[in-house]
Design a protein around this motif. Structure first.
Motif, PDB file in Angstrom:
ATOM      1  N   ASP A 169      -1.313 -36.381  23.179  1.00 48.73           N
ATOM      2  CA  ASP A 169      -0.513 -35.448  22.292  1.00 48.73           C
ATOM      3  C   ASP A 169      -1.374 -34.144  21.880  1.00 48.73           C
ATOM      4  OD1 ASP A 169       1.980 -36.696  22.536  1.00 48.73           O
ATOM      5  OD2 ASP A 169       1.823 -37.367  20.510  1.00 48.73           O
ATOM      6  N   LEU A 170      -2.457 -34.601  21.435  1.00 48.57           N
ATOM      7  CA  LEU A 170      -3.529 -33.396  21.161  1.00 48.57           C
ATOM      8  C   LEU A 170      -4.048 -32.547  22.144  1.00 48.57           C
ATOM      9  CD1 LEU A 170      -4.958 -32.233  18.790  1.00 48.57           C
ATOM     10  CD2 LEU A 170      -6.965 -34.001  19.315  1.00 48.57           C
ATOM     11  N   LYS A 171      -4.134 -33.307  23.502  1.00 46.55           N
ATOM     12  CA  LYS A 171      -4.505 -32.494  24.711  1.00 46.55           C
ATOM     13  C   LYS A 171      -3.594 -31.567  25.089  1.00 46.55           C
ATOM     14  CE  LYS A 171      -7.500 -36.081  26.999  1.00 46.55           C
ATOM     15  NZ  LYS A 171      -7.832 -36.760  28.200  1.00 46.55           N
ATOM     16  N   LEU A 172      -2.224 -31.915  24.790  1.00 45.64           N
ATOM     17  CA  LEU A 172      -1.171 -30.999  25.282  1.00 45.64           C
ATOM     18  C   LEU A 172      -0.938 -29.971  24.366  1.00 45.64           C
ATOM     19  CD1 LEU A 172       1.586 -33.587  26.117  1.00 45.64           C
ATOM     20  CD2 LEU A 172       0.457 -32.569  27.799  1.00 45.64           C
ATOM     21  N   LEU A 173      -1.323 -30.169  22.901  1.00 44.63           N
ATOM     22  CA  LEU A 173      -1.297 -28.995  21.724  1.00 44.63           C
ATOM     23  C   LEU A 173      -2.432 -28.200  22.392  1.00 44.63           C
ATOM     24  CD1 LEU A 173      -0.478 -28.036  19.182  1.00 44.63           C
ATOM     25  CD2 LEU A 173      -1.942 -29.387  18.119  1.00 44.63           C
ATOM     26  N   ILE A 174      -3.594 -28.667  22.696  1.00 46.76           N
ATOM     27  CA  ILE A 174      -4.813 -27.732  23.237  1.00 46.76           C
ATOM     28  C   ILE A 174      -4.429 -26.913  24.205  1.00 46.76           C
ATOM     29  CG2 ILE A 174      -7.178 -27.830  23.594  1.00 46.76           C
ATOM     30  CD1 ILE A 174      -7.381 -30.096  21.863  1.00 46.76           C
ATOM     31  N   SER A 175      -3.780 -27.547  25.133  1.00 49.26           N
ATOM     32  CA  SER A 175      -3.539 -26.912  26.461  1.00 49.26           C
ATOM     33  C   SER A 175      -2.569 -25.744  25.975  1.00 49.26           C
ATOM     34  CB  SER A 175      -2.859 -27.834  27.588  1.00 49.26           C
ATOM     35  OG  SER A 175      -4.018 -28.671  27.801  1.00 49.26           O
ATOM     36  N   ASN A 176      -1.524 -25.897  25.343  1.00 51.84           N
ATOM     37  CA  ASN A 176      -0.669 -24.878  24.755  1.00 51.84           C
ATOM     38  C   ASN A 176      -1.315 -23.749  24.217  1.00 51.84           C
ATOM     39  OD1 ASN A 176       2.203 -24.094  24.236  1.00 51.84           O
ATOM     40  ND2 ASN A 176       1.229 -24.017  22.344  1.00 51.84           N
ATOM     41  N   ASN A 177      -2.503 -24.003  23.308  1.00 49.82           N
ATOM     42  CA  ASN A 177      -3.039 -22.961  22.647  1.00 49.82           C
ATOM     43  C   ASN A 177      -3.774 -22.285  23.617  1.00 49.82           C
ATOM     44  OD1 ASN A 177      -2.167 -23.752  20.262  1.00 49.82           O
ATOM     45  ND2 ASN A 177      -4.258 -24.993  19.821  1.00 49.82           N
ATOM     46  N   GLU A 178      -4.563 -23.026  24.706  1.00 47.57           N
ATOM     47  CA  GLU A 178      -5.343 -22.094  25.810  1.00 47.57           C
ATOM     48  C   GLU A 178      -4.584 -21.328  26.449  1.00 47.57           C
ATOM     49  OE1 GLU A 178      -8.645 -23.091  29.180  1.00 47.57           O
ATOM     50  OE2 GLU A 178      -7.545 -24.720  28.415  1.00 47.57           O
ATOM     51  N   ALA A 179      -3.203 -21.632  26.881  1.00 47.14           N
ATOM     52  CA  ALA A 179      -2.178 -20.912  27.694  1.00 47.14           C
ATOM     53  C   ALA A 179      -1.939 -19.536  26.887  1.00 47.14           C
ATOM     54  CB  ALA A 179      -0.885 -21.801  27.852  1.00 47.14           C
ATOM     55  N   LEU A 180      -1.766 -19.698  25.698  1.00 49.49           N
ATOM     56  CA  LEU A 180      -1.466 -18.575  24.658  1.00 49.49           C
ATOM     57  C   LEU A 180      -2.469 -17.635  24.760  1.00 49.49           C
ATOM     58  CD1 LEU A 180       0.026 -20.370  21.408  1.00 49.49           C
ATOM     59  CD2 LEU A 180       1.341 -18.864  23.188  1.00 49.49           C
TER      60      LEU A 180
END
Length: 532
Positions: free
Chosen positions: A117-128
Motif C-alpha cells: 500500500d505504501l509503495k502504491l502511495l509513493i508511486s502515485n506521488n512520483e507520478a504527480l
C-alpha cells in the motif's frame, strides 16, 4: 513505525495534531537526550510532519536529513523509517518545485518500502511530480501500472483514478475525463473522505472551467467549504483563486480581499511557526550542550579525583616500597657487617695462629735443634735468642710485620744450616746477595717462613740425610728447588698446618708451589714467585 517505549516519546506523540508546539518540544527533547538511534530518527520524522503541515518546507527537509544520519540502510529494522523519510523529502521537494530531487527521493522511498500500500502511495506521488513537470507520458505509465493494484482499498483506488483521468485530460484536452472524475468523487463521498473530496473538487473545477464555468464555479465553492473544514490553508487559497476567476464581477472583490487576508495570515503563521520551531530547537540544543558541558565538568572532576587518588596510591606505594627496600638494605648491610666482622675475627685468629706457628713454634723448634746438635752451648747466645723470641711473641698481637734485612741471603743460609746435623747434610746453591736485591721485603718475609716450614717438615718427617736447596733467577722469577732423599710423601698426604701455611703464603705473593712425588725416593718441591 513502532518506536521503542520512552516516556518523552509517548508524551510527545500524545500532543500530535492537538498541540504541535508541545509535541515539537518533547520530540526535540528526546532527540537531544535519547541514545536509541532508531527512536531519534523516528522523532525527527515527526518533526518533519509538524513542520511540513505548518508550511516550513526547508525546516522539514532539515529534520528528515537529520533523521537519515541515525539510520542504517543495511538494517531491515530501519527500512520503514527510511522509506517514510525519503517519501517526506519527495513531498517537500515537490512543494519547493525541486522536481528532479523529488523523483530521486521517491525512488529511494520505494526501494526501502516493505508494504505494498505504501509503495502504491509513493508511486502515485512520483507520478504527480512527472505531471507537474508536464511529462504526462511517464506519469500515465505509472498510473497504468498501479491503477488496478489493491482494488479493495476504495480510497486509494479513487486517488489513483482521479489523478490518472486528470493527467490524461491534461495530455489531451479532448479526452473525456468526466466519467472517471465523477466515479472517484462518488467513492470519496461514500467513504466520507474529506481530503479526497477536496482533491476531486479541484480536478472537476479545472476540468469544467473552460467548458461549463458555472459547474466549475460550483465545484470551486464546494472545494472552499471542504478546505475550510479540514483546515487546509493552501487548499483554501487554491479554492479562492478559482473563485476569483470563475465568480461574477460583484463577488470577485470579496473573494480577492479574503484571498489576500488569508495569504498574509498564512505567511505570518508560517514565519511564526519557523521562529517558534527554531526557538524550540535552540532551547533543546542548548539544554543538550549544557548537559554535555555538565557531563564534561563532572568527567573532568572525576578525572582529577582519579588522578589524585592515583598519585596518593603511588606515593603510598613508593613509601612502602622505599621502606621495604630500606629494610632489606639494612638487613643485608647488617648481615654483611656481621659477616665481615666474623671474617675479620677469623682472619685475625688465623693470622695470629699463623704468627704463633711461624715465630714461636718454629723458633722454639729451631732453638731445640741448635741445642741438641751443638757441641758447645753458649749460654748468653741462647738467652739472647730466647729474649728475641719473647719480644717477637709480644709483638704478635700488634700485627707488626717483621721485614727482612739487607743481608737476607746470609739470614737464609743461617736458617737452612741450623737444621744440619751429624746425620743430615744441607747443601745450598745460588743463594747470593744479588738474587734478593730487587725482592720486596714482604716477599722476603714470606719466603723465609716458607723455607723454615720446609725444613721443619724435613726434620720431623722425611728422615733424609741429604738436602739440597737451590736458588735461581729465570725471566723475572725466582725459583727455589728443594730436594731431599728422605721417605718422600704420597699423593694422599694430608697437609698439616705447616705445609698448608706454605701454600697460603705462596698464593699471597702470587707464586706457585709444586710437589714432585713421582721420583723413586725422597721429595722434590719447587717454589716459584715473581720478583716484582
Amino acid at each position: 513505525m513502532n518506536p521503542l517505549p520512552h516516556f518523552d516519546f509517548d508524551k510527545a506523540e500524545s500532543f500530535m495534531y492537538k498541540n504541535n508546539d508541545s509535541a515539537f518540544y518533547y520530540f526535540s527533547k528526546l532527540i537531544a537526550n535519547s541514545k536509541d538511534s532508531l527512536q531519534i530518527a523516528i522523532s525527527c520524522n515527526y518533526l518533519y510532519v509538524i513542520q511540513f503541515d505548518a508550511g516550513d518546507y526547508f525546516g522539514s527537509q532539515e529534520s528528515l536529513l537529520t533523521s537519515l544520519r541515525f539510520l542504517d540502510q543495511n538494517n531491515p529494522k530501519h527500512f520503514n523509517c527510511l522509506s517514510a523519510n525519503y517519501n517526506g523529502l519527495g513531498r517537500s521537494s515537490t512543494y519547493l518545485k525541486n522536481h528532479d530531487d523529488a523523483i530521486k527521493y521517491y525512488d529511494a522511498a520505494i526501494k526501502f518500502s516493505t508494504k505494498n500500500d505504501l509503495k502504491l502511495l509513493i508511486s502515485n506521488n512520483e507520478a504527480l511530480v512527472y505531471r507537474s513537470k508536464k511529462d504526462y507520458t511517464k506519469a500515465i505509465k505509472i498510473y497504468k501500472e498501479i491503477l488496478y493494484k489493491n482494488p479493495n482499498n476504495k480510497i486509494e483506488y479513487a486517488r489513483k483514478l482521479t489523478n490518472f483521468a486528470f493527467t490524461k485530460w491534461l495530455q489531451n484536452p479532448d479526452y473525456n475525463a468526466e466519467p472517471e472524475l465523477l466515479e472517484a468523487l462518488h467513492i470519496r463521498e461514500k467513504e466520507n473522505n474529506d481530503w479526497g473530496k477536496n482533491s476531486s473538487y479541484t480536478h472537476l473545477s479545472d476540468y469544467y472551467a473552460s467548458k461549463q464555468p458555472a459547474i466549475a464555479l460550483a465545484y470551486a465553492q464546494k472545494m472552499y467549504q471542504v478546505a475550510t473544514k479540514i483546515k487546509s490553508p493552501n487548499d483554501r487559497l487554491d479554492a479562492l483563486h478559482k473563485l476569483i476567476k470563475l465568480s461574477p464581477q460583484t463577488e470577485i472583490r470579496n473573494y480577492f480581499n479574503t484571498y489576500h487576508a488569508l495569504s498574509d495570515s498564512l505567511q505570518s503563521a508560517r514565519n511564526a511557526a519557523k521562529n517558534q520551531f527554531a526557538l524550540i530547537r535552540y532551547e533543546s540544543d542548548k539544554n543538550k550542550t549544557d548537559n554535555l558541558n555538565l557531563q564534561k565538568e563532572n568527567a573532568e572532576k572525576r578525572h582529577q579525583i582519579t588522578i589524585r587518588e592515583f598519585m596518593l596510591f603511588g606515593a603510598l606505594l613508593f613509601l612502602f616500597s622505599a621502606s621495604f627496600i630500606a629494610y632489606l638494605w639494612y638487613k643485608r648491610r647488617k648481615l654483611k657487617l656481621e659477616t665481615a666482622a666474623q671474617s675479620a675475627i677469623q682472619d685475625s685468629q688465623l693470622k695470629t695462629s699463623k704468627k704463633v706457628h711461624d715465630v714461636v713454634a718454629n723458633g722454639l723448634y729451631r732453638m731445640m735443634r741448635e741445642i741438641e746438635n751443638g757441641e758447645d752451648i753458649n749460654k748468653d747466645n741462647i738467652l739472647d735468642k730466647i729474649d728475641n723470641l719473647y719480644e717477637k711473641s709480644r709483638d704478635i698481637s700488634y700485627d707488626k710485620p717483621e721485614l727482612a734485612d739487607h743481608n737476607f741471603h746470609e739470614k737464609i743460609s743461617a736458617l737452612l744450616k741450623s737444621f744440619a746435623t751429624e746425620n743430615t747434610r744441607i747443601l745450598i746453591v745460588g743463594n747470593t746477595a744479588a738474587l734478593w736485591e730487587k725482592v720486596n721485603p714482604t716477599v722476603k718475609y714470606e719466603v723465609e717462613h716458607m723455607l723454615q716450614e720446609l725444613m721443619v717438615n724435613m726434620r720431623k718427617h722425611s728422615g733424609a740425610d741429604k738436602v739440597l736447596v737451590k736458588f735461581e733467577h729465570k725471566e723475572d722469577r725466582i725459583n727455589i728447588n728443594y730436594t731431599d732423599n728422605g721417605i718422600g710423601m704420597s699423593e694422599a698426604t694430608i697437609f698439616k698446618n705447616g705445609l698448608r701455611n706454605t701454600g697460603n703464603r705462596i698464593a699471597c705473593i702470587h707464586g706457585e708451589i709444586t710437589f714432585d712425588t713421582q721420583i723413586e725416593k725422597g721429595l722434590k718441591i719447587q717454589l716459584s714467585f715473581p720478583i716484582y
